[in-house]
Enzyme design. Structure first.
Site, PDB file in Angstrom:
ATOM      1  N   HIS A   1       5.822  -4.471   5.173  1.00  0.00           N
ATOM      2  CA  HIS A   1       5.039  -4.488   4.495  1.00  0.00           C
ATOM      3  C   HIS A   1       4.506  -5.976   3.404  1.00  0.00           C
ATOM      4  O   HIS A   1       5.455  -7.021   3.846  1.00  0.00           O
ATOM      5  CB  HIS A   1       5.378  -3.781   2.916  1.00  0.00           C
ATOM      6  N   PRO A   2       3.149  -5.930   3.490  1.00  0.00           N
ATOM      7  CA  PRO A   2       2.715  -7.771   2.618  1.00  0.00           C
ATOM      8  C   PRO A   2       3.568  -7.753   1.007  1.00  0.00           C
ATOM      9  O   PRO A   2       3.840  -6.514   0.324  1.00  0.00           O
ATOM     10  CB  PRO A   2       1.611  -7.224   2.761  1.00  0.00           C
TER      11      PRO A   2
ATOM     12  N   SER B   1      -3.621  -1.180   2.996  1.00  0.00           N
ATOM     13  CA  SER B   1      -2.545  -2.014   2.021  1.00  0.00           C
ATOM     14  C   SER B   1      -3.831  -2.222   0.983  1.00  0.00           C
ATOM     15  O   SER B   1      -3.579  -2.431  -0.225  1.00  0.00           O
ATOM     16  CB  SER B   1      -2.230  -3.042   2.594  1.00  0.00           C
TER      17      SER B   1
ATOM     18  N   GLU C   1      -4.594  -0.076  -1.926  1.00  0.00           N
ATOM     19  CA  GLU C   1      -3.873   0.444  -2.561  1.00  0.00           C
ATOM     20  C   GLU C   1      -3.853  -0.682  -3.809  1.00  0.00           C
ATOM     21  O   GLU C   1      -3.643  -0.700  -4.627  1.00  0.00           O
ATOM     22  CB  GLU C   1      -2.418   0.253  -1.494  1.00  0.00           C
ATOM     23  N   GLN C   2      -3.375  -1.663  -4.028  1.00  0.00           N
ATOM     24  CA  GLN C   2      -3.439  -3.243  -4.384  1.00  0.00           C
ATOM     25  C   GLN C   2      -4.400  -3.101  -4.939  1.00  0.00           C
ATOM     26  O   GLN C   2      -5.057  -3.235  -6.117  1.00  0.00           O
ATOM     27  CB  GLN C   2      -3.154  -4.683  -3.290  1.00  0.00           C
TER      28      GLN C   2
ATOM     29  N   PHE D   1       9.354  -7.431  -2.091  1.00  0.00           N
ATOM     30  CA  PHE D   1       8.604  -5.649  -2.894  1.00  0.00           C
ATOM     31  C   PHE D   1       7.708  -4.365  -2.552  1.00  0.00           C
ATOM     32  O   PHE D   1       7.371  -5.053  -1.702  1.00  0.00           O
ATOM     33  CB  PHE D   1       8.454  -6.425  -4.464  1.00  0.00           C
TER      34      PHE D   1
ATOM     35  N   ALA E   1       5.149   2.049  -4.643  1.00  0.00           N
ATOM     36  CA  ALA E   1       3.627   3.048  -4.029  1.00  0.00           C
ATOM     37  C   ALA E   1       3.081   2.930  -5.427  1.00  0.00           C
ATOM     38  O   ALA E   1       2.753   2.974  -6.232  1.00  0.00           O
ATOM     39  CB  ALA E   1       4.471   4.618  -4.183  1.00  0.00           C
ATOM     40  N   VAL E   2       2.035   1.379  -5.513  1.00  0.00           N
ATOM     41  CA  VAL E   2       1.178   1.019  -6.185  1.00  0.00           C
ATOM     42  C   VAL E   2       0.257   2.240  -7.107  1.00  0.00           C
ATOM     43  O   VAL E   2      -0.253   2.461  -8.280  1.00  0.00           O
ATOM     44  CB  VAL E   2       0.633   0.058  -6.395  1.00  0.00           C
TER      45      VAL E   2
END
Length: 165
Positions: A63-64, A80, A83-84, A115, A118-119
């Site tokens: 994961h980034p 990703s 999501e971000q 870290f 789930a955003v």
């Protein structure tokens, strides 16, 4: 019936950069499943949980960082990145970015993986608050929390791809 290659192509990225989970899920009977988020999530999550601790750690490490170097360089996976961006992490103030950078470094130093949260449905303030709370966890507690978040991310990704069922 879906082929192994098709199954892995379609679901191999649900657990970030970890197609082995989809490969094992297919081999464990995934080929015959109804293509619903519920069914596919169950078989993928079962394989994730059955993986060795080192393999699960590898999934976590795939994961980034949130709002990290990959995001700045535009090198996140499409999932990703979306999501971000949905959580506003692509619109941080310089002060917020500095705080995320500091927390990313401290968290990874402490736990050995980035870290993970789930955003979806969260904003940058929610995420920062969770970050600041979770960095105080012990290693076992945080490993459990991070793996649960990985499964939640997988659910959200599958729910966007398939009927929930």
């Amino acid at each position: 019936m879906v082929t192994r290659d098709d199954f892995v192509t379609r679901f191999g990225g649900v657990f970030e950069h970890s197609p082995f989970i989809a490969e094992r899920a297919y081999d464990a009977g995934g080929a015959g499943l109804e293509l619903t988020a519920k069914a596919i999530h169950a078989v993928l999550s079962a394989q994730f949980r059955a993986a060795s601790e080192a393999e699960r750690l590898g999934v976590l490490r795939a994961h980034p960082d949130l709002a990290g170097k990959l995001a700045i360089a535009g090198e996140l996976t499409a999932d990703s990145r979306n999501e971000q961006a949905g959580a506003g992490l692509d619109r941080l103030t310089p002060e917020e970015h500095a705080r995320f950078t500091q927390l990313n470094g401290a968290y990874t130093q402490k736990f050995g993986f980035p870290f993970i949260i789930a955003v979806k449905g969260l904003n940058r303030h929610d995420i920062l608050s969770a970050f600041e709370t979770r960095i105080g966890n012990d290693a076992a507690q945080e490993f459990a929390t991070a793996t649960a978040q990985v499964e939640k991310i997988a659910w959200l990704r599958l729910s966007a791809m398939l009927p929930e069922g």
